[in-house]
Structures are given as structure tokens and as C-alpha cells.
Design a protein around this motif. Structure first.
Motif, PDB file in Angstrom:
ATOM      1  N   GLN A   1      -9.667  12.015   0.920  1.00 41.72           N
ATOM      2  CA  GLN A   1      -9.073  11.289  -0.217  1.00 41.72           C
ATOM      3  C   GLN A   1     -10.134  10.770  -1.177  1.00 41.72           C
TER       4      GLN A   1
ATOM      5  N   TRP B   1      -9.658  11.844   7.290  1.00 41.36           N
ATOM      6  CA  TRP B   1      -8.625  11.812   6.256  1.00 41.36           C
ATOM      7  C   TRP B   1      -9.097  11.032   5.037  1.00 41.36           C
TER       8      TRP B   1
ATOM      9  N   LEU C   1       2.076   5.233   6.409  1.00 42.78           N
ATOM     10  CA  LEU C   1       1.524   5.899   5.239  1.00 42.78           C
ATOM     11  C   LEU C   1       1.234   7.366   5.528  1.00 42.78           C
ATOM     12  N   VAL C   2       0.724   7.655   6.719  1.00 41.18           N
ATOM     13  CA  VAL C   2       0.407   9.033   7.112  1.00 41.18           C
ATOM     14  C   VAL C   2       0.837   9.255   8.552  1.00 41.18           C
TER      15      VAL C   2
ATOM     16  N   GLU D   1       4.327  -0.213   7.513  1.00 39.89           N
ATOM     17  CA  GLU D   1       4.954   1.008   7.013  1.00 39.89           C
ATOM     18  C   GLU D   1       4.040   2.193   7.287  1.00 39.89           C
TER      19      GLU D   1
ATOM     20  N   ILE E   1       0.884  -1.174   0.000  1.00 44.52           N
ATOM     21  CA  ILE E   1       0.000   0.000   0.000  1.00 44.52           C
ATOM     22  C   ILE E   1       0.914   1.214   0.000  1.00 44.52           C
ATOM     23  N   ASP E   2       1.047   1.811  -1.160  1.00 49.07           N
ATOM     24  CA  ASP E   2       2.032   2.877  -1.341  1.00 49.07           C
ATOM     25  C   ASP E   2       1.425   4.265  -1.381  1.00 49.07           C
ATOM     26  N   GLY E   3       0.108   4.354  -1.459  1.00 50.75           N
ATOM     27  CA  GLY E   3      -0.545   5.641  -1.519  1.00 50.75           C
ATOM     28  C   GLY E   3      -2.014   5.494  -1.205  1.00 50.75           C
ATOM     29  N   PRO E   4      -2.738   6.609  -1.053  1.00 55.38           N
ATOM     30  CA  PRO E   4      -4.149   6.552  -0.708  1.00 55.38           C
ATOM     31  C   PRO E   4      -4.987   5.687  -1.662  1.00 55.38           C
ATOM     32  N   ALA E   5      -4.695   5.737  -2.949  1.00 59.60           N
ATOM     33  CA  ALA E   5      -5.504   4.975  -3.912  1.00 59.60           C
ATOM     34  C   ALA E   5      -5.476   3.482  -3.637  1.00 59.60           C
ATOM     35  N   ASP E   6      -4.400   2.989  -3.022  1.00 58.68           N
ATOM     36  CA  ASP E   6      -4.259   1.560  -2.754  1.00 58.68           C
ATOM     37  C   ASP E   6      -5.131   1.097  -1.589  1.00 58.68           C
TER      38      ASP E   6
END
Length: 348
Positions: free
Chosen positions: A157, A153, A210-211, A208, A126-131
Motif C-alpha cells: 500500500q 500488505w 479492513l482486510v 471493523e 479507518i475506512d481504507g488503507p490511506a487512513d
């Protein structure tokens, strides 16, 4: 349902064991007993240090301090509302909800405790909000501060969520230790958590970040923990509340002045409460993201309320009167420190 039942049983037990003590203390004088709630989180370190080093009890003098660990803010509010505890270290959103729902009658924030130390952590890939579409993300409890932060949040998005766990991203309120186990087992995709749980998922489970919630606030400053008191207890026993604030201020000051020793003291209390200390690396990482302060950052609370309303976990309301910082500023003045502001939402 199980969590609600356990919370209700805890409230009943606390009420039954302790309700008579303060009834015997005359209004306006010191309370015979002060019942304090807190969490076994690094963001509640002023409570952990204050209890472990005796700073809170020393300040309270002849008033007996009884402390009880809770898992999340809404359960603490239930205990406060039932009169089972008198004061608590708690996140800002449950405090706001109690104040609004009671039309300003239930509680007062009398000091800040911690800023920072909350993040959204996710599994690799999961590398960004879209994921996040179609994922399951945990929070400590419905309506708690991290739960509101996540919902707000996600809405920003473009995701839709609801309090029943549906929507584009499924949000599942879960006790923090269970969240770690579920993440390790691949049953959830991430969580928005306070410290030390962020660091535990990162270092023990390969999560990881993300935010980092600090990135969402001007200057990175946002309240994670405040010191909250039942309004009735404050009215009846201001001397005891002032003493609690003095002990709390001493605890925050000790944390600031003894950063190298803080981990040992915090871990000792955590081990006593939970039966297990945190790994040194987890505690060091967690402490690095939290700032301890008596300033509740009152200027952020209108934003916090708006976020809760948008998330469906809060009702609109007037926050005027939420803060009573007069006793805190009296203590700070005695110490030669600058006063803190109620931001127009109460008494300085």
C-alpha cells in the motif's frame, strides 16, 4: 524483554522436566514421551479437539503425550530449537524461518492443520488503507505469520515500516489478550490477528474488518496452522510421528464431521487452559472463517518466504526439504483419501 524472559524460562523448565524421557527410548522405536506445543486459538482447533477428546493420545498408544500452550510462533520455535518440545501446531512463517536459519536441519512440516481465519481489524473511522498513516497496529509477535502478513500488505500500500516499530505505520507486537485490552482502551488503532481474536475485537470491542487475508490469496486458500516436528525426533521416532499424524488426521476429520458439536469441545478445552470460555457468538463467527485440512498448501510457502524477506523478518533461503508428507500420505492412503503434495519442497 519480559516476554523473551518468560519464553526462556518456559523452555528451560520444559527441558529440565522432560529431556530424559525420550533419551531412554531407542532410536527407531516409539518414543517414551511426545511433547507437543499449540496455541489456544480457533486456528489450532485440531490440537484443541485432539487433546480434549483424547484422539491424539489414543493414536500414540503407550507414548505419553505432554501438551503445552504457547502464545505465538517464535516462542514455539525457541522451544523446539532447545529440544524442550518435539512437535507443534504453528503458523507457517516461524516454521519457514527455523528451516532457513538452520540450513534445513531443524524442522519438518508433516501435515497441514488450518487455512484461513486471519484479518486486519481497525477502529471505526479507518475506512481504507490511506487512513492508516500514523496509526499503531498490533500483531501477535515479531516475525509470526500475521506480523509478516501485515508488514507485506502495508508495503504493497506504499507504507514504510521497520521491525523497531517505526515508519509510516507503527507495528507493535503484542500478546493477543493484551491487544484486546489496548484496543478497548483506545491505545492502538487495529491489529492483524488470527481467530478467535478477530471475532473478539469485532464483537466485544467494536472493531471493523479492513482486510480479510483470504481476499489476498487465489481462491482464498492460505495456510494458518501446520503441524511441525523436530527433524531429530522424526528421524529417531518415525513410528511416534506417524501415530501423532494419525491422531491429528482423526481430529481434522472429527471437526469436519461434527461442525455443530465442535464449538462445545473447543470451548471446553479453552476454558480448561485459560479459565474462561468464549462467548457463543464469538466462537461461531470465528469457526465460520476457518477451514480445517491436513493439506499444508505447500505451494504457498515460497510466497510466504518472499513476504518475510521483504518485511525484514526472514532471511532468503532454499525451502527444499521443508516438507515430509510421506507419513501423512501413508495414513491418508489407509483411509482411502487422496494424497497431498509437498509442492516440490520435500517428500510426498
Amino acid at each position: 524483554m519480559l516476554a523473551a524472559g518468560l519464553a526462556a524460562a518456559l523452555v528451560a523448565g520444559l527441558s529440565g522436566c522432560s529431556s530424559s524421557a525420550n533419551a531412554q527410548a531407542p532410536a527407531g522405536g516409539p518414543a517414551a514421551e511426545l511433547r507437543l506445543g499449540y496455541f489456544d486459538n480457533v486456528t489450532h482447533a485440531p490440537a484443541l479437539v485432539g487433546l480434549e477428546k483424547g484422539l491424539l493420545q489414543d493414536a500414540l498408544g503407550d507414548t505419553e503425550l505432554t501438551a503445552q500452550a504457547f502464545a505465538a510462533g517464535p516462542a514455539v520455535i525457541e522451544a523446539l530449537s532447545a529440544g524442550a518440545i518435539d512437535a507443534a501446531y504453528i503458523g507457517p512463517n516461524p516454521a519457514v524461518n527455523s528451516f532457513v536459519q538452520s540450513a534445513g536441519a531443524s524442522v519438518r512440516i508433516v501435515a497441514g492443520a488450518a487455512s484461513g481465519g486471519a484479518s486486519l481489524v481497525v477502529r471505526p473511522g479507518i475506512d481504507g488503507p490511506a487512513d492508516l498513516a500514523g496509526t499503531t497496529i498490533a500483531t501477535p509477535q515479531l516475525g509470526n505469520t500475521q506480523d509478516v502478513a501485515l508488514r507485506h500488505w502495508l508495503a504493497g500500500q506504499g507504507f514504510e515500516t521497520n521491525t523497531a516499530g517505526g515508519g509510516d505505520v507503527r507495528i507493535t507486537p503484542t500478546e493477543n489478550a493484551q491487544t484486546l485490552a489496548l484496543f478497548q482502551g483506545g491505545e492502538i488503532d487495529g491489529a492483524w490477528l488470527p481467530e478467535p481474536w478477530v471475532s473478539r475485537l469485532v464483537l466485544e470491542a467494536g472493531a471493523e474488518v479492513l482486510v480479510d487475508e483470504a481476499s489476498l490469496w487465489p481462491g482464498g486458500a492460505f495456510p494458518t496452522t501446520v503441524l511441525l516436528v523436530r527433524s531429530e525426533f522424526l528421524d529417531d521416532h518415525p513410528e511416534s510421528v506417524r501415530a501423532l499424524i494419525a491422531g491429528h488426521t482423526a481430529s481434522v476429520g472429527w471437526l469436519t464431521a461434527h461442525q455443530e458439536e465442535a464449538a462445545v469441545v473447543i470451548n471446553t478445552r479453552l476454558a480448561d487452559d485459560t479459565g474462561k470460555a468464549l462467548p457463543d457468538a464469538v466462537l461461531a463467527r470465528a469457526l465460520g472463517s476457518v477451514r480445517f485440512t491436513t493439506d499444508p498448501l505447500a505451494g504457498t510457502f515460497e510466497t510466504l518466504l518472499d513476504a518475510g524477506v521483504d518485511a525484514g523478518t526472514s532471511k532468503p533461503g532454499d525451502l527444499n526439504g521443508l516438507f515430509d508428507l510421506s507419513l501423512l500420505n501413508d495414513v491418508l492412503a489407509e483411509q482411502g483419501e487422496d494424497p497431498v503434495s509437498a509442492g516440490g519442497l520435500g517428500t510426498d
